[in-house]
Scaffold this motif. Sequence first.
Motif, short mmCIF file in Angstrom:
data_model
loop_
_atom_site.label_atom_id
_atom_site.label_comp_id
_atom_site.label_asym_id
_atom_site.label_seq_id
_atom_site.Cartn_x
_atom_site.Cartn_y
_atom_site.Cartn_z
N GLN A 89 0.85 -1.19 0.00
CA GLN A 89 0.00 0.00 0.00
C GLN A 89 0.88 1.24 0.00
O GLN A 89 1.93 1.27 0.67
N VAL A 90 0.46 2.25 -0.73
CA VAL A 90 1.28 3.44 -0.92
C VAL A 90 0.55 4.68 -0.40
O VAL A 90 -0.66 4.67 -0.16
N ASP A 91 1.32 5.76 -0.29
CA ASP A 91 0.75 7.05 0.11
C ASP A 91 0.01 7.71 -1.04
O ASP A 91 -0.96 8.43 -0.83
N LEU A 92 0.50 7.49 -2.27
CA LEU A 92 -0.08 8.16 -3.43
C LEU A 92 -0.14 7.21 -4.61
O LEU A 92 0.88 6.62 -4.99
N LEU A 93 -1.32 7.06 -5.18
CA LEU A 93 -1.50 6.31 -6.41
C LEU A 93 -1.78 7.30 -7.54
O LEU A 93 -2.62 8.19 -7.40
N VAL A 113 -7.74 1.30 -5.70
CA VAL A 113 -7.73 1.89 -4.35
C VAL A 113 -7.22 0.93 -3.30
O VAL A 113 -6.70 1.35 -2.26
N ARG A 114 -7.29 -0.38 -3.55
CA ARG A 114 -6.80 -1.33 -2.56
C ARG A 114 -5.30 -1.21 -2.34
O ARG A 114 -4.76 -1.70 -1.34
N HIS A 115 -4.63 -0.53 -3.27
CA HIS A 115 -3.18 -0.36 -3.15
C HIS A 115 -2.81 0.91 -2.38
O HIS A 115 -1.62 1.23 -2.28
N VAL A 116 -3.80 1.65 -1.87
CA VAL A 116 -3.54 2.91 -1.19
C VAL A 116 -3.88 2.78 0.29
O VAL A 116 -4.96 2.27 0.64
N ALA A 158 -16.08 5.38 -6.46
CA ALA A 158 -15.01 4.45 -6.09
C ALA A 158 -14.72 4.48 -4.59
O ALA A 158 -13.76 3.85 -4.13
N GLY A 159 -15.55 5.20 -3.83
CA GLY A 159 -15.37 5.26 -2.38
C GLY A 159 -14.33 6.25 -1.92
O GLY A 159 -13.85 6.17 -0.78
N LEU A 160 -13.97 7.19 -2.79
CA LEU A 160 -12.96 8.20 -2.46
C LEU A 160 -13.61 9.52 -2.08
O LEU A 160 -14.75 9.81 -2.44
N ARG A 247 -8.92 11.58 -1.71
CA ARG A 247 -8.35 10.96 -0.50
C ARG A 247 -9.08 9.64 -0.22
O ARG A 247 -10.30 9.53 -0.40
N VAL A 248 -8.31 8.65 0.22
CA VAL A 248 -8.90 7.39 0.69
C VAL A 248 -9.34 7.60 2.13
O VAL A 248 -8.53 8.03 2.96
#
Length: 250
Positions: A89-93, A113-116, A158-160, A247-248
Amino acid sequence: MSTTPPAPLPPNARLRWSVVDAAVRRLAPASILEIGCGQGAFGARLAPRADYLAVEPDPTSYAVARRRIEAAGGRVLNSTDDGVPEGRQVDLLCAFEVLEHLEDDRSALRSWVRHVRPGGHVLVSMPAFQERFNPWDTLVGHYRRYSPDQVRETFTAAGLEPVEVTVYGWPLGYALEGVRGIVAKRKGVGAEHGGPADDMAQRTAGSGRILQPKALVGTAVSAATVPFTWLQRVRPTAGTGVVGLARVPS
């Protein structure tokens, strides 16, 4: 790490980069994942700033991106986001000029988004305003263009949490778009939307390799475009492209 200057940018990408660069500097992420990095021109600029990983499914573009990005200290995988290591998981995608190539853009964004990490951010760019859809969009495999409201709606679906949406490209982008439209028409392309899935995939694969400047031309383009990166701020609701930041939820 190589001190070779980053890959040259076409004029429109240079206008886009000025917006992206400002957003990334504000966020100061420790880790970045770029989806669909193309030939790596933006990635080579982002890699020195963070723990950077990119994915690029087109093997031809990947080969160029790998050389550029690894020289800047980052990594590239010849894959879709399914190739990202499990649990990373990253800070910024980031995804620049990618969503418009995907028939189901909202599902793709939800998958990314699962990667953030919670509280992290998503930064995307797309061509702006559907009424400006033209033969160039068809040539390079675009399904659509986006208004600022549509960017926010796509984020929300997308839930953001939308943070900001910036339109860029006034006034130079209009002239550049006209030139690209002429190029497409000379190739015999009309402004029809969509097409067979395999044809759209082929157009998308080649889109990042069209009109790429050589090093010397890129240097001249960069210098000539600087005034327009500032001028486009005068009309923040007008232009040919849009950059969205979300933002997530924590």
